[in-house]
Structures are given as C-alpha cells and as structure tokens.
Design an enzyme around this catalytic site. Structure first.
Site, PDB file in Angstrom:
ATOM      1  NE  ARG A   1      -1.371  -8.675  -2.148  1.00 16.74           N
ATOM      2  CZ  ARG A   1      -1.751  -7.414  -2.049  1.00 16.74           C
ATOM      3  NH1 ARG A   1      -0.867  -6.459  -1.939  1.00 16.74           N
ATOM      4  NH2 ARG A   1      -3.031  -7.117  -2.031  1.00 16.74           N
TER       5      ARG A   1
ATOM      6  CB  THR B   1      -3.627 -12.113  -9.966  1.00 17.11           C
ATOM      7  OG1 THR B   1      -2.374 -12.464  -9.342  1.00 17.11           O
ATOM      8  CG2 THR B   1      -3.496 -12.261 -11.466  1.00 17.11           C
TER       9      THR B   1
ATOM     10  CG  ASP C   1       6.955  -4.993   5.246  1.00 13.16           C
ATOM     11  OD1 ASP C   1       7.795  -5.855   5.592  1.00 13.16           O
ATOM     12  OD2 ASP C   1       6.437  -4.994   4.123  1.00 13.16           O
TER      13      ASP C   1
ATOM     14  CG  ASP D   1      10.335  -3.094   4.657  1.00 11.91           C
ATOM     15  OD1 ASP D   1      11.217  -3.616   3.949  1.00 11.91           O
ATOM     16  OD2 ASP D   1       9.349  -2.501   4.197  1.00 11.91           O
TER      17      ASP D   1
HETATM   18  N1  URA Z   1       2.829  -8.542   6.290  1.00  8.87           N
HETATM   19  C1  URA Z   1       3.442  -7.720   7.171  1.00  8.87           C
HETATM   20  O1  URA Z   1       4.659  -7.676   7.230  1.00  8.87           O
HETATM   21  N2  URA Z   1       2.680  -6.940   7.954  1.00  8.87           N
HETATM   22  C2  URA Z   1       1.337  -6.960   7.928  1.00  8.87           C
HETATM   23  O2  URA Z   1       0.696  -6.238   8.689  1.00  8.87           O
HETATM   24  C3  URA Z   1       0.718  -7.839   7.016  1.00  8.87           C
HETATM   25  C4  URA Z   1       1.488  -8.621   6.210  1.00  8.87           C
END
Ligand code: URA
Length: 209
Positions: free
Chosen positions: A104, A108, A200, A203
């Site tokens: 990402r 932007t 995440d 992670d």
């Molecule tokens: N990506 C993730 O790993 N978790 C989210 O909640 C949104 C995007």
C-alpha cells in the site's frame, strides 16, 4: 452480477471464531486458516465440470465421473494469501500456483504491485484468487486487474472474512467475479481493519508481531 457466497457451514463458523481470539497463537492460527481455505475451496469448486468414465471395480464395471477439462490455478495475494494455498492444493493437487505481491503506497493509499509470477499458461486456467481478509477491496481489485492483463477470463475470489465495503468495491469493479467468504463482518475501522475481524492476518499467520 456473479454470486456472493457466504459459507454458513458450522465448521467454518467454528474455526473463524477460534481465529478471532487474540490468544490463538501462530501455529494454531496458520492451521485454522489453511483448514478454512480448504472448506471454502470445497464450495468454490462445486461447479467443476465432470465427465463419465468406466472403471473396473473388483465387482463390476462402473460408469462413474471424474473432473474433466478445466485447469485451475490458485493465486495468493502476498503475503497473507500464502496461508490459504495449502488448503486449496490439498483438494486440487493439480492446481498451479501463481503469486501477486502488492503493497500500500503510504501517500496515495493505493496498492502498488511489487511482484507477480504467474504460470505461463495462466490465460488457459480458471483462477482462484486468495486473500484471507477482504477489507477495502483495493488489493483484490488490483490483483484481478493484473490477472486480466495476463489474459485470465474466469476468476473466483476467496477470503476468510470480508467487509461490506470490500464486497461492494469488488462487485462494482468486477461484477463477473464470484466471491466466496467464510463470514461477512460489520465494518472497517479508520485504519481500514475489519471489525471485529482478526487483526493483521499476515502478522498472525507468520508470527511477525
Ligand atoms: N488486512 C488484515 O490483515 N486485517 C484486516 O482487518 C484488514 C486487512
């Protein structure tokens, strides 16, 4: 408009509940994502065409069916999508595997491709695109665009958890893409995480935090 499939199977719902728990550790989280991916893949492959063949059983000749024709590829969006690959290939061992890496752009806020390695014959394959979390839909739409630029015609998108916002974004940009999700959550928060979600996913799969 292609169908949206929310998998209501009790096993999927149960396993997603375990994923949500912040005390679920990396090993269990990774195993659960893989198992959920397998169960969702079972649904996503429901329309594979069959052909009749004859097989000799120890008792008689059976007219029976096998999967025919269509070749598949699974394409995870790096990195969290990697957690779904084993689940798919355990059901479809002949599937080729491609990879699309997106990050990402901090300015932007849009996805930028940093990697794409797809099977040479990807344009002849139906593709299951995999990412556990469908949040804004921007990564999914970028990955779908990359697949189309490589000549892919038939794409299914598979995720564990989707947001209403992500579903709307993918369906608006890509109305022909069928979406398979384990569950639809409430919303996105201001950081674009799915609420309640799992945090995440990358992670948690790779133990990086
Ligand atoms: N990506 C993730 O790993 N978790 C989210 O909640 C949104 C995007």
């Amino acid at each position: 408009m292609a169908d949206l499939h929310i998998i209501n199977h009790p096993l999927v719902q149960h396993k997603i509940s375990l994923l949500r728990d912040k005390n679920t550790g990396t090993k269990e989280f990774r195993e659960l994502v893989s198992e959920i991916a397998m169960l969702i893949c079972y649904e996503a492959t429901r329309d594979l065409p069959l052909k009749e063949i004859e097989i000799e059983t120890p008792v008689a000749v059976a007219r029976t069916k096998i999967i025919s024709g269509r070749k598949l590829a699974v394409v995870p969006i790096l990195r969290a999508g990697l957690g779904m690959v084993d689940g798919v290939t355990s059901l479809v061992p002949a599937a080729k595997i491609g990879h699309i890496g997106l990050f990402r752009d901090p300015d932007t806020k849009t996805p930028v491709q940093y990697y794409a390695k797809l099977p040479d014959d990807i344009s002849e394959r139906d593709v299951i695109l995999a990412d556990p979390m469908l949040a804004t839909g921007h990564s999914a739409n970028s990955a779908i665009k990359i697949l189309r630029e490589h000549g892919v015609k038939n794409i299914k998108f598979m995720c564990v958890i989707c947001s209403p916002e992500g579903i709307a974004a993918v369906r608006e940009a890509n109305p022909d893409v069928e979406i398979y999700a384990g569950v639809m959550d409430e919303k996105l928060n201001e950081d674009k995480y799915i609420v309640p979600g799992v945090g995440d996913a990358g992670d948690r799969i790779f133990g990086t935090k």
